[in-house]
Design an enzyme around this catalytic site. Structure first.
Site, PDB file in Angstrom:
ATOM      1  N   THR A   1      47.942  53.080  -8.252  1.00 14.49           N
ATOM      2  CA  THR A   1      47.431  51.796  -7.782  1.00 14.49           C
ATOM      3  C   THR A   1      46.053  51.997  -7.163  1.00 14.49           C
ATOM      4  O   THR A   1      45.243  51.074  -7.121  1.00 14.49           O
ATOM      5  CB  THR A   1      48.374  51.160  -6.740  1.00 14.49           C
ATOM      6  OG1 THR A   1      48.786  52.180  -5.819  1.00 14.49           O
ATOM      7  CG2 THR A   1      49.611  50.558  -7.400  1.00 14.49           C
TER       8      THR A   1
ATOM      9  N   LYS B   1      48.873  65.597  -9.840  1.00 15.37           N
ATOM     10  CA  LYS B   1      47.679  64.762  -9.696  1.00 15.37           C
ATOM     11  C   LYS B   1      46.398  65.584  -9.891  1.00 15.37           C
ATOM     12  O   LYS B   1      45.310  65.043 -10.021  1.00 15.37           O
ATOM     13  CB  LYS B   1      47.679  64.068  -8.341  1.00 15.37           C
ATOM     14  CG  LYS B   1      48.853  63.085  -8.176  1.00 15.37           C
ATOM     15  CD  LYS B   1      48.871  62.451  -6.789  1.00 15.37           C
ATOM     16  CE  LYS B   1      50.114  61.621  -6.505  1.00 15.37           C
ATOM     17  NZ  LYS B   1      50.064  60.257  -7.062  1.00 15.37           N
TER      18      LYS B   1
ATOM     19  N   LYS C   1      42.381  49.843  -7.165  1.00 16.05           N
ATOM     20  CA  LYS C   1      41.556  49.521  -5.989  1.00 16.05           C
ATOM     21  C   LYS C   1      40.112  49.981  -6.200  1.00 16.05           C
ATOM     22  O   LYS C   1      39.163  49.270  -5.857  1.00 16.05           O
ATOM     23  CB  LYS C   1      42.139  50.182  -4.733  1.00 16.05           C
ATOM     24  CG  LYS C   1      43.499  49.604  -4.335  1.00 16.05           C
ATOM     25  CD  LYS C   1      44.238  50.472  -3.320  1.00 16.05           C
ATOM     26  CE  LYS C   1      45.732  50.134  -3.337  1.00 16.05           C
ATOM     27  NZ  LYS C   1      46.557  51.187  -2.712  1.00 16.05           N
TER      28      LYS C   1
ATOM     29  N   LYS D   1      44.458  60.247  -2.722  1.00 16.20           N
ATOM     30  CA  LYS D   1      45.848  60.005  -3.102  1.00 16.20           C
ATOM     31  C   LYS D   1      46.665  61.149  -2.515  1.00 16.20           C
ATOM     32  O   LYS D   1      46.097  62.121  -2.021  1.00 16.20           O
ATOM     33  CB  LYS D   1      46.001  59.974  -4.626  1.00 16.20           C
ATOM     34  CG  LYS D   1      45.363  61.178  -5.345  1.00 16.20           C
ATOM     35  CD  LYS D   1      45.546  61.127  -6.851  1.00 16.20           C
ATOM     36  CE  LYS D   1      44.609  60.179  -7.572  1.00 16.20           C
ATOM     37  NZ  LYS D   1      45.282  59.102  -8.250  1.00 16.20           N
ATOM     38  N   ARG D   2      47.990  61.047  -2.554  1.00 16.44           N
ATOM     39  CA  ARG D   2      48.798  62.171  -2.095  1.00 16.44           C
ATOM     40  C   ARG D   2      48.395  63.442  -2.856  1.00 16.44           C
ATOM     41  O   ARG D   2      47.978  63.373  -4.011  1.00 16.44           O
ATOM     42  CB  ARG D   2      50.283  61.878  -2.324  1.00 16.44           C
ATOM     43  CG  ARG D   2      50.854  60.867  -1.352  1.00 16.44           C
ATOM     44  CD  ARG D   2      50.810  61.384   0.067  1.00 16.44           C
ATOM     45  NE  ARG D   2      51.814  62.404   0.241  1.00 16.44           N
ATOM     46  CZ  ARG D   2      52.891  62.279   1.019  1.00 16.44           C
ATOM     47  NH1 ARG D   2      53.092  61.168   1.700  1.00 16.44           N
ATOM     48  NH2 ARG D   2      53.760  63.268   1.128  1.00 16.44           N
TER      49      ARG D   2
ATOM     50  N   HIS E   1      60.059  54.307 -10.190  1.00 19.95           N
ATOM     51  CA  HIS E   1      58.663  54.642  -9.885  1.00 19.95           C
ATOM     52  C   HIS E   1      58.278  56.070 -10.232  1.00 19.95           C
ATOM     53  O   HIS E   1      57.234  56.546  -9.765  1.00 19.95           O
ATOM     54  CB  HIS E   1      58.362  54.443  -8.399  1.00 19.95           C
ATOM     55  CG  HIS E   1      58.414  53.026  -7.931  1.00 19.95           C
ATOM     56  ND1 HIS E   1      57.307  52.223  -7.859  1.00 19.95           N
ATOM     57  CD2 HIS E   1      59.447  52.269  -7.518  1.00 19.95           C
ATOM     58  CE1 HIS E   1      57.653  51.033  -7.399  1.00 19.95           C
ATOM     59  NE2 HIS E   1      58.965  51.036  -7.182  1.00 19.95           N
TER      60      HIS E   1
HETATM   61  C1  NBG Z   1      54.828  56.143  -7.102  1.00 17.24           C
HETATM   62  C2  NBG Z   1      54.150  56.636  -8.362  1.00 17.24           C
HETATM   63  C3  NBG Z   1      52.825  55.947  -8.597  1.00 17.24           C
HETATM   64  C4  NBG Z   1      53.017  54.444  -8.530  1.00 17.24           C
HETATM   65  C5  NBG Z   1      53.709  54.064  -7.237  1.00 17.24           C
HETATM   66  C6  NBG Z   1      54.003  52.581  -7.149  1.00 17.24           C
HETATM   67  C7  NBG Z   1      56.769  57.131  -5.962  1.00 17.24           C
HETATM   68  C8  NBG Z   1      58.167  57.617  -6.106  1.00 17.24           C
HETATM   69  N1  NBG Z   1      56.165  56.708  -7.056  1.00 17.24           N
HETATM   70  O1  NBG Z   1      52.305  56.308  -9.838  1.00 17.24           O
HETATM   71  O2  NBG Z   1      53.965  58.031  -8.289  1.00 17.24           O
HETATM   72  O3  NBG Z   1      51.802  53.778  -8.629  1.00 17.24           O
HETATM   73  O4  NBG Z   1      54.945  54.734  -7.119  1.00 17.24           O
HETATM   74  O5  NBG Z   1      54.732  52.157  -8.248  1.00 17.24           O
HETATM   75  O6  NBG Z   1      56.241  57.145  -4.878  1.00 17.24           O
END
Ligand code: NBG
Length: 833
Positions: free
Chosen positions: A676, A574, A680, A568-569, A376
């Site tokens: 994701t 980002k 949404k 988002k985080r 991920h």
């Molecule tokens: C995150 C990514 C995102 C991705 C999500 C789900 C982690 C390690 N990775 O880009 O930063 O959409 O995973 O796949 O949290």
């Protein structure tokens, strides 16, 4: 009431609709709520609190899931069914009540029943505290996948940890993030069923010794220093309007009584209580991610703890099926959600070889045929590695097993690539370049039959960058599964207005068959009435969000302005601060030409920063500092507003995505694995401004370039620029608007003259700018100008918005799960009865 949905399951035998456990008429539900209020909460209605009512309603809904839950669990022990086991350290499920009502199709009846009892369903939905057992995208993806597995009737178990404290609650004080402990279990959790009899022991520390078994073979046994017990807590996960109710099984750690510390500490009662506390600590708290450098032993203990319980549970299911462990891989497809559960490779080997005395080669074949690994992240610093000394102290037996796996693996490498010591050292599961580490991604990759990224670009970049050597070694194992999100929660539940318009227009099949159905709204883009209704719904959603923001922050925002949202985080890659540079640029433009006709905008931010991530926290402070100046300046009144929505989580997400006009997906190309949130937003009719990163690439392909606001360098150009030598200061010097914005931040314009406050941020941008904000600035600003122009034509905007939703079919998690089933797990949905 609810004639079509009077019964939850056509196959439930002899259900009496008036039965208070299963009936779905308003009267039956009303009676059920009163019964549960009485029997479980021990309350009379006159004295019941809002939480009592919520609990009574929740239990009444859960009762209606149990028949199918029990039946689905029973099927798990049928010998020929292959179970998808999704191993994830995080499951960000979001509030259950609304979603379960939606899946069961009893929302209207329950609303009416609750109303007749003098309560309001929306108040009770608000009462639910969501289980925040995840950090962000990765945990929420696991939850969307659980939803799709159930709705596709795939027999599946989600395995994870029942953290007592989930992700911290965020509060904003004086513009700074502060963290509060998330006590989500405080008022009780009506959705879980504790199963004290489903428990496994998990060892830690100690040493190993060799012995001869009764056949004279050399075996190894592990003599642990500590033993803890994992107890199963089961939560039902329902299909949408269907019979399957899958299992989310989360493990809680407890002390075991039989481990007799009294023998060592005669009469030392307090010491034995200490041991209990240490054992319970294992599942105590979720680790926030993005912390710089973690090497926390408790985190490794958590990973091993839940993986060991889960694999033992699968072995137990195999035993209940009366099947041999030789066919374990035919019964279970284990998916490793990132490297967090990758110790599963060594643990399954240990269980098969040490506990079940299988020979190594056979055990290895089974392990490799069972496991698959999803990566991920492309950030090299986020690839987990454990310092070897710490690792071997906790898991001495696994260290030996990993060494043996590695020895055999490196022999293979040497055979494939003779005389290439560099490659051997790069591929080794043990990093020996300096201090020694165990590389968890290597362990996962070596022990798996498939390795996948989460968007096309990400999967491609993996094979070229962070996992290149592994790709060269195992090219056939690499594949892609683009992420998806569930249209049930993220449209049907959270955007009821839009859902109802879509259903009135094309029928309701889109909720279950999003990929095949949603494009059917496309022709209605030509229908003026449809477009007007579409815009009216968005406008209503914006009004509701405005009211919520007012309540939570005191900031008043105008629902007629363009809602420009980034949730988002908080992370430098980002680039929330690039968004801030745009806000400051607009602010300065208005200040210079107060009568300038600009499109009014409201900038909405939300997201948590890791408690130890200084720069991310400073970005939150910057957003709030800029907000304070902008929101209080009469010159820009009515045209610019900035709001930071505190404590962004699933529940708040329900209100945010449906109200957005513009979705900010502005990461440095090549950094966001998928995203994701981008999906949404789009599913709810927001247009995207974004880079060619992660799943943005595929979203743009689907909706068409003309319906997507693209800007910025490509991943390739980013790499190029960095190789050639990137000098951010040049961009600063040659761009007047950019320079002015940065100078203002530096000089204290947004921090009451304090020029030290944002110095670390500004210095970083001018001297390093690892995420290329300055290189992308002008392109971003120009693109935002195009957004404003487009928004002036509201009718055109509505067309683009409709087309975005119509083209989102691909991004349903049902499509993703179908791909995992077909290409990786080789599992099939259960045949309909
Ligand atoms: C995150 C990514 C995102 C991705 C999500 C789900 C982690 C390690 N990775 O880009 O930063 O959409 O995973 O796949 O949290």
């Amino acid at each position: 009431m609810g004639k079509k949905t009077d019964k939850i399951s056509s196959s439930t035998p002899s259900v009496n609709n008036e039965n208070t456990r299963t009936g779905t008429t308003v009267d039956a539900i009303k009676q059920a709520i009163l019964d549960n209020l009485h029997c479980i909460q021990g309350r009379v209605p006159e004295l019941a609190s809002r939480n009592d009512w919520y609990m009574a309603v929740a239990f009444s809904v859960r009762d209606r899931m149990l028949d199918n839950f029990i039946r689905s669990i029973k099927r798990l022990s049928e010998p020929r069914i292959k179970i998808a086991s999704y191993l994830s350290a995080e499951f960000l499920m979001g509030p259950h009540l609304g979603n379960n009502l939606l899946c069961l199709g009893i929302t209207d009846q329950v609303r009416e029943a609750v109303k007749e009892l003098g309560q309001d369903l929306d108040d009770l939905l608000e009462q639910e505290e969501e289980p925040g057992l995840g950090n962000g995208g990765l945990g929420r993806l696991a939850a969307c996948y659980m939803d799709s597995l159930a709705s596709l009737n795939v027999p599946a178990i989600g395995y994870g940890i029942r953290y007592e404290f989930g992700i911290f609650d965020q509060e904003i004080r004086d513009g700074w993030q502060t963290e509060k402990t998330d006590k989500w279990l405080r008022l009780g959790n009506p959705w879980e069923i504790c199963r004290p009899e489903i428990a496994y022991t998990v060892n830690f520390g100690g040493l190993t010794e060799q012995y001869q078994d009764d056949k004279g073979r050399l075996q190894v046994r592990w003599i642990p220093y500590r033993v803890v017990k994992g107890i199963a807590y089961d939560t039902p996960v329902s299909a949408y309007r269907d019979d399957t109710v899958n299992l989310l099984r989360l493990w809680k750690s407890e002390a075991i009584e039989s481990f007799d510390f009294q023998a060592f500490n005669v009469g030392d009662y307090y010491k034995s209580v200490d041991q209990k506390i240490i054992s319970e600590t294992v599942s105590k708290v979720l680790y926030p991610n993005d912390e710089p450098e973690i090497g926390k032993i408790l985190r490794l203990s958590q990973q091993y703890f839940f993986v060991s319980c889960s694999l033992q549970d699968m072995i137990n299911i195999q035993r209940l099926r009366g099947k041999s462990l030789d066919t374990f891989h035919e019964s279970f497809a284990v998916q490793l959600n990132d490297t967090h559960p990758s110790i599963a490779v060594a643990e399954l080997m240990r269980l098969l070889v040490d506990e079940h005395l299988m020979d190594w080669d056979k055990a290895w074949t089974i392990t490799q045929r069972t496991m698959a690994y999803t990566n991920h992240t492309l950030l090299p610093e986020a690839l987990e590695k454990w310092p070897l000394p710490l690792f071997s102290r906790s898991l001495p037996r696994h260290t030996e097993i990993i060494f043996e796996i590695n020895r055999r693996f490196l022999d293979e490498v040497r055979e494939r690539f003779p005389n290439d010591d560099g490659r051997v050292s790069r591929l080794s599961i043990i990093d020996e370049t300096g201090e020694k580490y165990v590389r968890m991604a290597h362990l996962a990759a070596v022990g798996s039959h498939h390795i996948n990224g989460v968007a096309a670009l990400h999967s491609d970049l993996l094979t070229k960058t962070v996992l290149k050597d592994l790709y060269d070694m195992f090219p056939g194992r690499f594949t892609n599964v683009t992420n998806g999100v569930t249209p049930r929660r993220w449209v049907a539940l959270s955007n009821p207005g839009l859902a109802s318009l879509i259903t009135r227009t094309i029928g309701d099949k889109w909720i279950k068959h999003f990929e095949d159905e949603i494009h059917k709204i496309e022709p209605f883009v030509k229908d003026r009435g449809f477009r007007q209704e579409w815009s009216k719904i968005k406008r209503g959603n914006k009004e509701r969000l405005a009211a919520l923001i007012k309540e939570r922050t005191g900031i008043e925002i105008d629902p007629d302005s363009l809602f420009d949202v980034q949730v988002k985080r908080i992370h430098e890659y980002k680039r929330q601060h690039l968004n801030v540079l745009h806000i400051i640029t607009l602010y300065n433009r208005i200040k210079k030409a107060p009568r300038k006709d600009i499109v009014p905008r409201t900038f909405i931010f939300g997201g948590k920063a890791a408690p130890g991530y200084f720069m991310a926290k400073l970005i939150i402070k910057l957003i709030n500092s800029v907000a304070e100046v902008v929101n209080n300046d009469p010159d820009v009144a009515g045209r610019l507003k900035v709001a930071f929505f505190p404590d962004f989580n699933v529940k708040n997400g329900h209100h945010v995505y449906p109200a957005a006009d513009l979705s900010e997906q502005i990461s440095t190309a090549g950094k966001e694995a998928s995203g994701t949130g981008n999906m949404k937003f789009s599913m709810n009719g927001a247009l995207t401004i974004g880079t060619l990163d992660g799943a943005n690439v595929e979203i743009r392909e689907e909706v068409g370039a003309e319906n997507f606001f693209l800007f910025g360098l490509t991943a390739e150009e980013v790499l190029d620029l960095k190789t050639k030598g990137y000098a951010p200061r040049k961009f600063y010097e040659s761009n007047a608007e950019l320079r002015e914005a940065i100078d203002q931040i530096r000089s204290g314009h947004f921090s009451k003259g304090n020029s030290d406050l944002f110095a670390p941020l500004v210095d970083n941008l001018l001297n390093h700018d690892p995420f290329l904000l300055l290189a992308d600035y002008q392109s971003y600003i120009d693109c935002q100008d195009r957004v404003s122009t487009a928004y002036r034509d509201q009718d055109r905007w509505a067309r683009m918005s409709i087309l975005n939703v119509a083209c989102m079919g691909k991004f349903s998690s049902d499509r993703s799960i179908q791909e995992y089933c077909d290409n990786i797990w080789k599992t099939k949905p259960l045949k309909k009865r």
